[in-house]
Scaffold this active site. Structure first.
Site, PDB file in Angstrom:
ATOM      1  N   ASP A 274      15.977  10.980   0.298  1.00 15.30           N
ATOM      2  CA  ASP A 274      16.690   9.727   0.526  1.00 15.30           C
ATOM      3  C   ASP A 274      17.848   9.981   1.498  1.00 15.30           C
ATOM      4  OD1 ASP A 274      17.120   6.838  -0.389  1.00 15.30           O
ATOM      5  OD2 ASP A 274      19.121   7.739  -0.460  1.00 15.30           O
TER       6      ASP A 274
ATOM      7  N   LYS B 176      18.279   4.183   5.981  1.00 11.61           N
ATOM      8  CA  LYS B 176      18.884   2.860   5.763  1.00 11.61           C
ATOM      9  C   LYS B 176      19.645   2.374   6.991  1.00 11.61           C
ATOM     10  CE  LYS B 176      19.552   4.395   1.007  1.00 11.61           C
ATOM     11  NZ  LYS B 176      19.940   5.807   1.166  1.00 11.61           N
TER      12      LYS B 176
ATOM     13  N   TYR C  55      25.335   8.369   6.025  1.00  9.49           N
ATOM     14  CA  TYR C  55      25.696   9.657   5.407  1.00  9.49           C
ATOM     15  C   TYR C  55      26.067  10.697   6.459  1.00  9.49           C
ATOM     16  CZ  TYR C  55      23.233   7.426   1.464  1.00  9.49           C
ATOM     17  OH  TYR C  55      22.797   6.559   0.499  1.00  9.49           O
TER      18      TYR C  55
ATOM     19  N   LEU D 224      15.222  13.689  -3.518  1.00 15.03           N
ATOM     20  CA  LEU D 224      16.542  14.302  -3.345  1.00 15.03           C
ATOM     21  C   LEU D 224      17.482  13.337  -2.626  1.00 15.03           C
ATOM     22  CD1 LEU D 224      18.315  16.889  -3.528  1.00 15.03           C
ATOM     23  CD2 LEU D 224      17.566  17.397  -1.189  1.00 15.03           C
TER      24      LEU D 224
ATOM     25  N   ILE E 201       5.415   5.942  -3.740  1.00 18.41           N
ATOM     26  CA  ILE E 201       6.668   6.695  -3.591  1.00 18.41           C
ATOM     27  C   ILE E 201       6.753   7.727  -4.719  1.00 18.41           C
ATOM     28  CG2 ILE E 201       7.951   4.921  -4.931  1.00 18.41           C
ATOM     29  CD1 ILE E 201      10.376   5.431  -3.127  1.00 18.41           C
ATOM     30  N   PRO E 202       7.069   8.992  -4.398  1.00 16.70           N
ATOM     31  CA  PRO E 202       7.221   9.977  -5.474  1.00 16.70           C
ATOM     32  C   PRO E 202       8.373   9.594  -6.407  1.00 16.70           C
ATOM     33  CG  PRO E 202       7.016  11.060  -3.328  1.00 16.70           C
ATOM     34  CD  PRO E 202       7.226   9.595  -3.055  1.00 16.70           C
ATOM     35  N   ALA E 203       8.143   9.795  -7.715  1.00 15.77           N
ATOM     36  CA  ALA E 203       9.089   9.300  -8.724  1.00 15.77           C
ATOM     37  C   ALA E 203      10.474   9.940  -8.610  1.00 15.77           C
ATOM     38  CB  ALA E 203       8.522   9.559 -10.115  1.00 15.77           C
TER      39      ALA E 203
ATOM     40  N   HIS F  86      20.997  -1.384   3.932  1.00 17.30           N
ATOM     41  CA  HIS F  86      21.818  -0.584   3.018  1.00 17.30           C
ATOM     42  C   HIS F  86      22.636  -1.452   2.050  1.00 17.30           C
ATOM     43  CE1 HIS F  86      23.766   3.676   2.904  1.00 17.30           C
ATOM     44  NE2 HIS F  86      23.809   3.112   1.713  1.00 17.30           N
TER      45      HIS F  86
ATOM     46  N   GLY G  15       0.817  -1.218   0.000  1.00 13.67           N
ATOM     47  CA  GLY G  15       0.000   0.000   0.000  1.00 13.67           C
ATOM     48  C   GLY G  15       0.841   1.254   0.000  1.00 13.67           C
TER      49      GLY G  15
END
Ligand code: A2P
Length: 316
Positions: free
Chosen positions: A43, A77, A48, A17, A12-14, A110, A9
């Site tokens: 993302d 992640k 990071y 950033l 996710i936006p295509a 990850h 359900g």
């Protein structure tokens, strides 16, 4: 912005950033600017080392009324040193705390690679832990428990090959929502895209521009310059857009989401607009000719001498 459906359900936006390589002190203002431009998909990752600053920026954007939490789609992640069952929940809780949220929208394993706790990157083979010792399904079960506890709306993986997707999908109780891998015209990954589609696993493309700012340790002599490819440049001229926009449109047009990194306001806008660019059949056919199975991020850092991992096993 176009969205793609996710197993379990939601969607996710295509285009989102990327925040890998966005430096401390730089990433917060970039998040604010991206939200003003219209980005809703971000993302992130523990590895990071910038999630606390990103969380401050989200908090300020929400407080200022630029966006609501529900409008955001935020991925993070699980780092490789937290694959043991007991370490997964503390890791996602740390990320959620840093992001100042109650949940993340998507939480990914990850790499299909385990490190001993506290080892950020392998300094010696003893930092690497084999998958016999910590099987991927152990880590996945712990991620499933986090999803069921409401800490992540969706769970998924990153850097998984088709065999690993099949093996995990056969055992998963919570569906694998996404597999995020390096993908661009030099590494089209057609087989992996169709094998993931067969399993209902959405794919996200990282390093879609060829990661021109990757660290020196990840550079190999003779690495090609994707943004300078003449075929990409020719298609860009034809549509009066930039080469970067062609690369991003290629990803979106084939049903994958894409997460270009930028810290530059003009390029943020340019990249966001690329999600609306339609490529024609001739463009798609010309770009298909470029595929060379070429990886910028080849995973060799997990496969040093004495490691239980090899590059061949990683990619299959
Ligand atoms: P900058 O952050 O200064 O904009 P990838 O997403 O493949 O990892 O690539 C990120 C790199 O590509 C960064 O060096 C980023 O620089 C650069 N970049 C991002 N958007 C564009 C664009 N539209 N045109 C050219 N370079 C770009």
């Amino acid at each position: 912005m176009k969205h793609y459906d996710l197993a379990g359900g939601g969607s996710i936006p295509a285009l989102g950033l990327g925040t890998w390589k966005s430096q401390p002190g730089e990433v917060g203002p970039v998040i604010r600017e991206a939200i003003r431009i219209g980005y809703r998909h971000f993302d992130c990752a523990r590895a990071y080392m910038n999630e606390a600053e990103i969380g401050e920026a989200f908090k300020a954007a929400i407080a200022d009324g630029d966006v609501t939490r529900e409008e955001l789609f935020v991925t993070s992640k699980l780092w490789n040193d937290s694959h043991k069952e007991a370490d997964v929940r503390p890791a996602i809780e740390k990320t959620i705390g840093d992001l100042q949220f109650d949940y993340v929208d998507l939480y990914l394993m990850h790499w299909p690679v385990a490190l001993r706790p506290g080892a950020f990157f392998p300094q010696s083979p003893s930092d690497l832990v084999s998958l016999d010792e910590i099987p991927l399904i152990e880590t996945w079960r712990a991620m499933e428990a986090c999803q069921k506890a409401g800490l992540a709306k969706h769970i998924g993986v990153s850097n998984f090959n088709a065999q690993k997707i099949d093996d995990l999908a056969d055992q998963a109780e919570v569906p694998i929502a996404a597999n995020q891998v390096e993908m661009h015209p030099y590494l089209a990954q057609d087989d992996l895209v169709s094998r993931c589609a067969a399993r209902g696993v959405h794919m996200t493309a990282y390093s879609p521009l060829g990661s021109p700012d990757r660290p020196d340790t990840l550079r190999k002599s003779g690495d090609p310059d994707l943004l300078a490819h003449p075929v990409i440049g020719g298609i860009a001229s034809k549509h009066s857009v930039t080469s970067a926009q062609v690369l991003l449109a290629w990803a979106v047009n084939r049903g994958t989401s894409v997460i270009p990194k930028s810290v530059n306001p003009e390029r943020l806008k340019q990249n966001f607009a690329a999600a609306l660019l339609a490529l024609d059949d001739a463009d798609v056919a010309a770009i298909a000719e470029i595929d060379a199975g070429y990886r910028y991020i080849d995973g060799a850092f997990w496969a040093q001498e004495g490691s239980p991992y090899t590059v061949e096993d990683l990619w299959g």
